[in-house]
Every structure is written in structure tokens, then in C-alpha cells.
Scaffold this motif. Sequence first.
Motif, PDB file in Angstrom:
ATOM      1  N   GLU A  51       0.827  -1.204   0.000  1.00  0.00           N
ATOM      2  CA  GLU A  51       0.000   0.000   0.000  1.00  0.00           C
ATOM      3  C   GLU A  51       0.865   1.260   0.000  1.00  0.00           C
ATOM      4  O   GLU A  51       0.572   2.230  -0.706  1.00  0.00           O
ATOM      5  CB  GLU A  51      -0.926  -0.015   1.220  1.00  0.00           C
ATOM      6  CG  GLU A  51      -2.007  -1.101   1.152  1.00  0.00           C
ATOM      7  CD  GLU A  51      -2.782  -1.229   2.454  1.00  0.00           C
ATOM      8  OE1 GLU A  51      -2.481  -0.462   3.399  1.00  0.00           O
ATOM      9  OE2 GLU A  51      -3.690  -2.076   2.531  1.00  0.00           O
ATOM     10  N   GLN A  55       1.486   4.271  -3.112  1.00  0.00           N
ATOM     11  CA  GLN A  55       1.247   5.688  -2.880  1.00  0.00           C
ATOM     12  C   GLN A  55       2.498   6.548  -3.015  1.00  0.00           C
ATOM     13  O   GLN A  55       2.400   7.761  -3.201  1.00  0.00           O
ATOM     14  CB  GLN A  55       0.662   5.884  -1.476  1.00  0.00           C
ATOM     15  CG  GLN A  55      -0.685   5.204  -1.271  1.00  0.00           C
ATOM     16  CD  GLN A  55      -1.115   5.176   0.198  1.00  0.00           C
ATOM     17  OE1 GLN A  55      -0.463   5.788   1.044  1.00  0.00           O
ATOM     18  NE2 GLN A  55      -2.189   4.486   0.495  1.00  0.00           N
ATOM     19  N   ARG A 694     -11.680  -1.175   2.905  1.00  0.00           N
ATOM     20  CA  ARG A 694     -10.680  -1.003   3.956  1.00  0.00           C
ATOM     21  C   ARG A 694     -11.052  -1.701   5.254  1.00  0.00           C
ATOM     22  O   ARG A 694     -10.185  -2.278   5.923  1.00  0.00           O
ATOM     23  CB  ARG A 694     -10.498   0.495   4.212  1.00  0.00           C
ATOM     24  CG  ARG A 694      -9.413   0.858   5.206  1.00  0.00           C
ATOM     25  CD  ARG A 694      -9.314   2.366   5.337  1.00  0.00           C
ATOM     26  NE  ARG A 694      -8.237   2.782   6.228  1.00  0.00           N
ATOM     27  CZ  ARG A 694      -8.004   4.041   6.597  1.00  0.00           C
ATOM     28  NH1 ARG A 694      -8.781   5.005   6.124  1.00  0.00           N
ATOM     29  NH2 ARG A 694      -7.004   4.335   7.412  1.00  0.00           N
TER      30      ARG A 694
END
Length: 753
Positions: A51, A55, A694
Motif C-alpha cells: 500500500e 502511494q 478497507r
Amino acid sequence: MPRLSLVVPVYKVQGYLAECMDSVLGQDYRDFEVIAVDDCSPDGSGAILDEYAAQDPRVHVIHLTENVGLGRARNAGMEKVQGDYVLFLDSDDTLADGALRAISERLDDTGDPEILIFDYARTYWYGRVSRNQRADLLQHEGPDVFSLADRPELLDLLQIVWNKAYRRDFVARHGLTFPPGYYEDAPWTFCSMISAESIAVLDKVCVMYRQRREGGNILKTVSRKHFDVFDQYRRVFEFVDAHPELDRWRAPLFCKMVDHYLTVLERPERLPNDARAEFFHRAAADYRARLPKGFQRPTDGQGRKYAMLERDAYAAMASATAVVKLRQTVRTRTRKAVNRSKRSAMGVFYRSQLRLPLDENLAVFSAYWGRSVSCNPAAIDAELARRAPQMRRVWAVRPDAVDRVPNGVDYVPIGSKEYWAAVARAKYLVNNVNYPDTVVKREGQIHVQTHHGTPLKSMGLDQRNYPASTNMSFAKLLKRCDRWDFSITSNRFTTAIWERVYPSSYVSLETGYPRNDALVNATADDVRKAREELGLSANSTVFLYMPTHREYQRGFVPRLDLERLAEQLGSDVTLLVRGHYFYGGSARLETLQAAGRIIDVSEHPSVEELYLAADALITDYSSAMFDYANLDRPIVIFADDWDTYSMVRGTYFDVLREGPGAVATTQEELTELLSSDEWRGERAAEARARFRQRFCEFDDGRAAERVVRHVFLGEPIAELPPVVPLAERVPAPPTRPGATAGPGAPAADPVSV
């Protein structure tokens, strides 16, 4: 090509990893890369790294296919570095603010030395921060750049690699790599330091060295693996033997070796008792084999230990440590006396029950401090009844709540003899909070902590940063956590937080929350029945309003003028209002209910049935949003006091920006939002989809089954049902055709309702 490359090996640190990565990526210096090495971690660490990589292009992730250990994971990372300098950071530690800028500037000021040494501080789980005790060695005295021969006292620093920046060409030229084992830092540290021709120091704390309560440091593990230290010093002296020009360092390294051996031997948390003599004899053999010519032993007490090693006099050493053992015995006796005192306070009856054998077929359940039969424990109880009917299941309930126990449920009033007998003898104790401090965790008992929500607000040790939110004793809290064998979670986000704020040696079970099985598996008949039992009109739009507790308020103070809201929304809208369980009933809500447009459901026994009956949820910071999201129905956030709440209690994310749907901060905004289609529109649906991805990760309807099969029936985790991907789950039917569909969305099939 970046100036700095940080190698971060990662293994079973999901509770700390985000803090580590944020401390790096949040630096005010930008010219660096991160090589994160997932050492085949069995938890969610690898996914967390992915993750971050998605990003931030500075993050590069390597996923190893087998667990190779800290040293070799670092080697894998070094193969990919591109920076001028290599730094190492353990994945449960953090960088101090401004660390990378200070390191880069010091490298520039000192003309790119081969090694730059900087400082660190130990951070303890209970809040203490302690700077390196030898910080004086890093003061800038004399030349800015020097060799170890000019400042040999630097060898007295802790044998670690992550307090230094190494020039990459220096590492390559000397072929420096990490060996396998527990003490892999010793060969790297000593061999690099004695080889470097140019060293500089930085008198600044750059690394916060986390001291984990739950034993994250392998050096605090009793094991024969500590014999690894002999191999590591063999490698150190083989390096010296291969480089005659470094022979001057033989005596200082010999002292380091002996001191290290004595440390391992004397620390009670390292060697098994039956291995101490063997370790001593091996240390003595190394002592005699590597004793430098003309070596002078220290003249203090440490020197006497050197002499005993030289003579291989284990009996003398054992006698010399008798005083230490005596002190340990005194501490043990004192601890036992305290425990006896506690048991005495519990009463003679409880003590007598503790002496009886455990009942392997007895399970005690409790929820919300004995207030009700509900939540995750109730769902596990029901599943256990189906899969292991021979098991006796008993609920611990407060005396003033026994009238709310469902028919057919076996219970014991908390504080009664029956209660103390049950908690003393039950094989299994299941709770969504903690059992009282007076409950003793017996050998062989299994405590299951189910929790009762996904955390938005700060929890556990994080509450130390928000003293206005609690007056709890954190020391007592952690003693209660030490009784846990299993901690149940519904998503990786929660797992990571629980492991960090409740640091102990339990096993995290990423099964999903059992209480949410009822939502995921609900049928059209379940939805219809839930509405009928509440007396809801078939055509009414039903909003369930569930605000949470606020530490800065007493009692349930509705943040909305509910009567005015009901009137403005019109006659086809019904408001279900459920106050937080801390508050109990409310005369104001009873008055509003009498008006006929608002229903007080604060005392309703099943919040899951309320979820099924509602077309949408209105909440602020309650964990209800995470559970309700499993229905894939609209959620509206009404957060009129976000600034105050987040300051007083602390939160893990910004619900205004990362919430599950439309947001209002005033009653006027909320009324306008609910009077339009915005509450169920496309933007709200997009936010809900992100939120579900999430936080609804493991809630696929089989959570209770996984818990029962693993904890009670002993089935391996690998044999449990795999989690059904979110995209393949079918949410419970809506309350009626088109009830929650946004503008332009197709209506639900009437047959399914």
C-alpha cells in the motif's frame, strides 16, 4: 540516483509498521529511497508495504518467498539500493523528525566519510524516552573526520548497524554482508568500523529505538539459539586473520567478545538453565584460543570473570553469581506473596475452586461488563452450541441485568459463588472487554478477547496521549491483556492497532467479527421480520441514529433537535434513536417517542436487528459505522464537534475526509442532506465502497465458524474456510425495492424483498 537508501527488513510488525514508514516518508528531506524487504511475514506486513509503495514511488518492496532472518533480509535489500549511502532501520523503530536532513547535511559538511555515526534514543511502551547512555562519544571534538584509531572508544557503542550511514562504495569494496543468526550485527559492526579510513559523528538523536513490551526483541527469548554468538565472533576474527593490517584491533575485539559472552551467560532471559555450563565451557575455549599475546585482564570485578573463563572454572563462576540468584529468589517470593494476597482478597471459596481441575467442557461468556448477552461473544456462543453441543456454555451477567437474559441461556450472576466457580474452572473464557483484575489466569485456560468494534478513536496505550479521555491504570490494563490467548479482528487495520496498543503475546485471529455474520448472512425474511417487530411502516424511510460516547459530556445529550429533524423530514421518515450503552435511558427521548415519529431503541437487545431494519445509519464516531457498512447501505456522518472530539479523544483517521458516506457538520446541513438524495447518491456510494474495502475485509459471514473451529475444536488456521473476497459477497437485501438506491440506480427485484 538518491542520496540515501534505507533498507527496512520486515517480519511480524503489522502493529508498528505504519508508524515506522510514516516516520520515514514524512521527513522534510526528500532525496532518499526505501527498500522494504518482506521477510515472508505471516501477518499483514507485506500488504501494508504494498500500500505504501502504491502511494509513494520512493518505496520499493521485495517479497521473499521464505523467511530468511534479519541479516539475510538486509542483504536482499542491499542488492537493490541505488543511493550514495546505505542506512538500516528496523521496522518497529522510527526516525526522529529531521533525521534524514541532519544526516545528509553532516555528510556534506564532512566530505562524504565512509561511515557516519549518529545517535538514538530508547522509547518504552509506558512513555519513557531515554537517550543512548554513551551519547558523550558522539560529541564533535577534534577533527570532523577521523579513523577508529583516533577514537577507539567508539567501539564501546552498542553493537548495532542502524545508528550509522555507510557509503555504498565502501560496503561494496570490503564485501560487507550480514550473516544469518541472532547476533548478525556484531560481524558487520566490528568489521566495518575497523576497516573504515574516514568516520564522522553526528550528535543528534536520529532513531527512536522501540523497547517492545511483548518481547519483540529476540535477544530476550530463552533459547539455545544464543549459542549463535560463537559463530559470529568466529567470523569477526576470521576477518581480522584475513587482513593482517587490522591486527592491532585483535585485543579490543577480544575484550568485546568476552564481554558479550559474559552478558549472554549472565542474562536470565537468554540461556536455558541446562545450557549454561556448556555455554561457559565453549566461551572458555574461545577465550584461550584467541587470547592475544601480552593481554592484560581488567582489574575490576569483570577482570575476575575473565580469569574464571581463562581457567574454565564454571563452578567458581556459579558460586560468584549466587548473590544474583538469591536476589531473583527474593523477588520471586515477593511476587508470590503479592499473588497470595490477591487470591486472599478473592475469598476462600474462589481459592478452593482454583485448586480444582479445569472443566474441559465449560466455556464462560461475557459482554459489555456483564450488561447483556450480545455482540461477538453471543455469536460465538451460538456457533459453539451448533458445533459442540457437549460443551456447557455459561454467561456471566450483572445481577441487575439477569432479567434481560434470553430464555434458555445458562447464566451466573457476577460476584456469586457460581460465578467464581465458573471462572475458576472453565477451560474457555470469552469476553468483548476484560474480565476483572481479580480473575486469575490459570495454566491451561484459554482467554478469547473478541473486542467490540473497529477503532476510530484512540485505544489502549494510545490513550496516554489523551489524558482527558481516561483515568485508567495502564499497568493494570496490560496485566489484563497478558491473560489473552487470542484477539479477534475484522480487518488488518484493526489487527495492527490492537497489536500496538495492547502489546502482549496473544495470537491475532483475523477471522472477521462473529457478530457481523448475522448481517452478511441475513435474508429478505430477516429484514422483513426486523422491521415488523419494530412496528415500522413498509413504506417508511428509516434512519438509525447512533451517536457515541463523549468523554467531555455526562449523560446522553442528543446533538440534534430530533423532534425538529423528524418534522422537517416529513411523515414518511422514521428515526430510530439508540443512545450509547454508557448512558442508559433518557427522559427526553421518551418524550420524543411519545410524539410518534421517533422510536427510542436504546434498550433493544439486538443492534444487528436494528441495522437490518434501517435504510441508512446516521452516526458520528461510533464503531457502528464499520459493522453497518457490511450491509452496503448508506451511512451519514454527523460530526458537529469533530475538532473537540478528535482533540480530547484522539482518532486514527479523519472521518470527515475518509468516512463511509455523506458528511454534515450542522443540523441544517444534515436536514438538507437527508431531504435530498445526497445521502444515497453516487459520491456517498463511492466513499462507502472505499470504506468497505478497507474495513469489511474479513467479515464474510463465517467468522464465528472460524473462531469455534480453531479455538474450541483445535483445527489449524490453514484448514479454516478462506475469506470470501468482498467483490464476491452478496449483501443482505434492502428493506424494500429501491430503498437505498441512488439517483438513476435500478430498483431492487421485488421478489428478493
